[in-house]
Design an enzyme around this catalytic site. Structure first.
Site, PDB file in Angstrom:
ATOM      1  N   CYS A 108       0.858  -1.180   0.000  1.00 46.50           N
ATOM      2  CA  CYS A 108       0.000   0.000   0.000  1.00 46.50           C
ATOM      3  C   CYS A 108       0.899   1.236   0.000  1.00 46.50           C
ATOM      4  O   CYS A 108       2.121   1.119  -0.059  1.00 46.50           O
ATOM      5  CB  CYS A 108      -0.999  -0.007   1.152  1.00 46.50           C
ATOM      6  N   CYS A 137      -3.348   1.601  -3.506  1.00 48.61           N
ATOM      7  CA  CYS A 137      -2.264   2.478  -3.966  1.00 48.61           C
ATOM      8  C   CYS A 137      -2.416   2.848  -5.431  1.00 48.61           C
ATOM      9  O   CYS A 137      -1.655   3.649  -5.955  1.00 48.61           O
ATOM     10  CB  CYS A 137      -0.889   1.896  -3.667  1.00 48.61           C
ATOM     11  N   CYS A 197       1.345   1.918  -7.278  1.00 51.19           N
ATOM     12  CA  CYS A 197       1.903   0.572  -7.157  1.00 51.19           C
ATOM     13  C   CYS A 197       2.383   0.107  -8.524  1.00 51.19           C
ATOM     14  O   CYS A 197       1.587  -0.004  -9.454  1.00 51.19           O
ATOM     15  CB  CYS A 197       0.848  -0.411  -6.633  1.00 51.19           C
TER      16      CYS A 197
END
Length: 136
Positions: free
Chosen positions: A11, A85, A89
């Site tokens: 995250c 995220c 990410c």
């Protein structure tokens, strides 16, 4: 996948959701799964309300610390679970991905964090069941 699956919970701040998920997986899987967690912009410390919520169910995550995602850790993981995220990410080809839509516990009261904790537990248990079935 190796004999011992490697799971990375990811995250942004690595201070709440991913730490709770890592705590649950360690608790439920014991040493049968290698558990990692990281963030794209790690916080200075773990969310104390997340620590309290996990302590209520007998899981101590006080020893964990937010960590910065590095390519080696992601590359060495079999399963990458992202949690809120979005585009922050990165994607690593050839990995199994799961994107869990979970509320962010940051700034939330304990009652809300308990709900998030319990939601994460159910998802982690299902992931573990799937990993166990895959290894048979």
């Amino acid at each position: 996948m190796t004999d011992k699956p490697r799971v990375l919970f990811l995250c942004v701040h690595n201070a709440g959701r991913s730490q709770m998920a890592a705590g649950w997986l360690r608790h439920l899987a014991g040493d049968t799964v290698e558990v990692r967690s990281a963030g794209t912009e790690p916080a200075d410390r773990i969310n104390p309300v997340a620590v309290d919520a996990m302590r209520e169910v007998g899981i101590d995550i006080t020893g964990a610390a937010p960590a910065l995602l590095d390519h080696d850790t992601a590359g060495a993981s079999d399963v990458i679970v992202s949690m809120g995220c979005g585009d922050a990410c990165p994607v690593f080809p050839g990995k199994r991905y799961e994107d869990w839509k979970l509320a962010d516990p940051a700034g939330q009261p304990i009652e809300v964090v308990r709900e998030i904790r319990d939601d994460i537990r159910g998802r982690v248990a299902a992931l573990l069941d799937d990993l166990t079935a895959t290894r048979r």
